[in-house]
Write a protein that holds these residues in place. Structure first.
Motif, PDB file in Angstrom:
ATOM      1  N   ASP A 116       0.779  -0.986   0.070  1.00 30.78           N
ATOM      2  CA  ASP A 116      -0.163  -0.057  -0.064  1.00 30.78           C
ATOM      3  C   ASP A 116       0.919   1.311  -0.068  1.00 30.78           C
ATOM      4  O   ASP A 116       1.858   1.240   0.762  1.00 30.78           O
ATOM      5  N   PRO A 147      -5.659  10.733   1.036  1.00 32.35           N
ATOM      6  CA  PRO A 147      -6.981  10.196   1.405  1.00 32.35           C
ATOM      7  C   PRO A 147      -7.126   9.294   2.557  1.00 32.35           C
ATOM      8  O   PRO A 147      -8.000   9.131   3.127  1.00 32.35           O
ATOM      9  N   SER A 148      -5.902   8.500   2.922  1.00 37.41           N
ATOM     10  CA  SER A 148      -6.059   7.878   4.065  1.00 37.41           C
ATOM     11  C   SER A 148      -5.322   8.362   5.313  1.00 37.41           C
ATOM     12  O   SER A 148      -5.065   7.615   6.427  1.00 37.41           O
ATOM     13  N   ARG A 178       0.203   4.845   0.888  1.00 36.37           N
ATOM     14  CA  ARG A 178      -0.795   5.881   1.398  1.00 36.37           C
ATOM     15  C   ARG A 178      -0.312   7.260   1.587  1.00 36.37           C
ATOM     16  O   ARG A 178       0.630   7.629   1.779  1.00 36.37           O
ATOM     17  N   GLY A 217      -2.056   8.924   5.384  1.00 33.70           N
ATOM     18  CA  GLY A 217      -0.685   8.360   5.248  1.00 33.70           C
ATOM     19  C   GLY A 217       0.387   9.233   4.936  1.00 33.70           C
ATOM     20  O   GLY A 217       1.489   9.017   5.081  1.00 33.70           O
ATOM     21  N   TYR A 262       4.246  10.522   1.987  1.00 29.89           N
ATOM     22  CA  TYR A 262       3.601   9.132   1.615  1.00 29.89           C
ATOM     23  C   TYR A 262       3.965   7.992   2.897  1.00 29.89           C
ATOM     24  O   TYR A 262       5.118   8.152   3.452  1.00 29.89           O
ATOM     25  N   ASP A 303      -5.872   5.623  -2.628  1.00 27.50           N
ATOM     26  CA  ASP A 303      -4.524   5.036  -2.327  1.00 27.50           C
ATOM     27  C   ASP A 303      -4.117   3.830  -3.511  1.00 27.50           C
ATOM     28  O   ASP A 303      -5.147   3.371  -3.670  1.00 27.50           O
ATOM     29  N   THR A 312     -10.032   4.204  -1.490  1.00 31.53           N
ATOM     30  CA  THR A 312      -9.904   5.614  -1.034  1.00 31.53           C
ATOM     31  C   THR A 312      -8.867   6.560  -2.000  1.00 31.53           C
ATOM     32  O   THR A 312      -8.163   7.328  -1.339  1.00 31.53           O
ATOM     33  N   HIS A 328      -2.553   0.333  -4.451  1.00 30.47           N
ATOM     34  CA  HIS A 328      -2.578  -0.895  -3.693  1.00 30.47           C
ATOM     35  C   HIS A 328      -2.267  -2.059  -4.679  1.00 30.47           C
ATOM     36  O   HIS A 328      -2.865  -2.105  -5.555  1.00 30.47           O
TER      37      HIS A 328
END
Length: 324
Positions: free
Chosen positions: A119, A124-125, A121, A127, A182, A155, A153, A157
């Motif tokens: 991930d 959005p999350s 991030r 991160g 990030y 990000d 979201t 993945h």
């Protein structure tokens, strides 16, 4: 250190020094871009450092002191201008896309047959501050194996099952011309069948004398591993988790079953809440170790199989390298 030249204050000429905890001068500057002071520094040791802000001369006035990050991670496999970065499976790294088009490359060692999740991030999350992340996975030669620019979201993945063990590379970047920080995270996902009859996933295997890393992904998840045993020989099996820092599974439970699935042994409370089985095989052939949680817990674990000292084994089996 910004003063009058860049509108960061009224100080006409700034000077900045960086010193370690003992006061030793590590770096200084009195005339960076637009006559402001600027220092780039890569810390070789963690700890407390000190910035000394002053005028370059006898001037007075206000200033703005800013700290940030700069890119010390290679932008490609061929980039030797920055030290190689690495990521350990199961852990995370924080980074930053410094400018439009910046790419950060992280080496990671993967094991054949294991499922991994990656991930990248950003905003959005929570991160980091990177608004739209893009993540690529490449092999040691740089061949693109997988990419994603819009996971949950927004990000990035990637799920990936390594067909070969070795070094791979994750390329972290913006999806577009954005910049920002990030968090790059690597984890595991379950690729093993949950029962002897389950043919929707590959069966795990373990050789005597070796170990396997796995993960109970969800409540009730079980992982099945085939192990080849020889009649008359004694074995020990351990399923270790959080209690001994071999994983995050709080209370492992281990079962041993014969080729038909009949339960032979079960243990859910070995030393320090790890599961342990001792077993002397009465028949030669494939047996099955079933790893799971005692309850509804989830987490990672280490499964190991070993020989126990016994009398000399049958010569007919001793000559067969497949029998442990």
């Amino acid at each position: 250190m910004r003063g009058a030249p860049s509108g960061g204050g009224t100080l006409a000429d700034t000077r900045l020094e960086l010193r370690d905890a003992a006061g030793t001068l590590l770096a200084s500057n009195d005339d960076g871009a637009t006559a402001d002071a600027h220092i780039d520094f890569v810390a070789t040791q963690g700890g407390t450092y000190h910035l000394h802000a002053m005028a370059d001369g006898a001037g007075t006035g206000s200033y703005t002191l800013r700290s940030g990050f700069f890119d010390t991670i290679p932008d490609s496999l061929a980039d030797t201008s920055a030290p190689a970065a690495s990521l350990t499976a199961g852990l995370s790294r924080v980074g930053r896309v410094e400018s439009a088009g910046d790419v950060d490359v992280f080496g990671i060692t993967l094991r054949a047959g294991q499922g991994y999740s990656f991930d990248l991030r950003g905003a959005p999350s929570g991160g980091g501050t990177l608004a739209d992340t893009r993540l690529e996975l490449r092999d040691a030669a740089g061949t693109l194996l997988a990419s994603n620019d819009d996971g949950a979201t927004a990000d990035a993945h990637i799920d990936f099952v390594a067909t070969q063990g070795g070094t791979y590379h994750l390329h972290a970047m913006a999806d577009g011309a954005g910049t920002g920080s990030y968090t790059l995270r690597s984890g595991f996902f379950d690729t093993l069948r949950d029962s002897l009859a389950d043919n929707t996933a590959p069966q795990g295997d373990i050789a005597v004398g070796l170990s396997r890393v796995g993960r109970v992904e969800s409540a009730g998840d079980t992982d099945v591993f085939a192990v080849k045993l020889a009649a008359g020989r004694s074995y020990s099996f351990d399923l270790r988790g959080a209690a001994t820092y071999h994983g995050t599974l709080a209370d492992p439970l281990l079962e041993l079953r014969d080729a038909s699935g009949t339960l032979l042994r079960m243990h859910d409370d070995g030393a320090n809440d790890n599961a342990h089985l001792d077993f002397t095989a009465t028949a030669s052939g494939i047996h099955y170790l079933v790893a799971r949680a005692d309850g509804y817990g989830t987490g990672s674990y280490l499964l190991s199989a070993a020989r126990r000292a016994t009398a000399a084994a049958s010569p007919s089996l001793e000559s067969d390298p497949l029998w442990a």
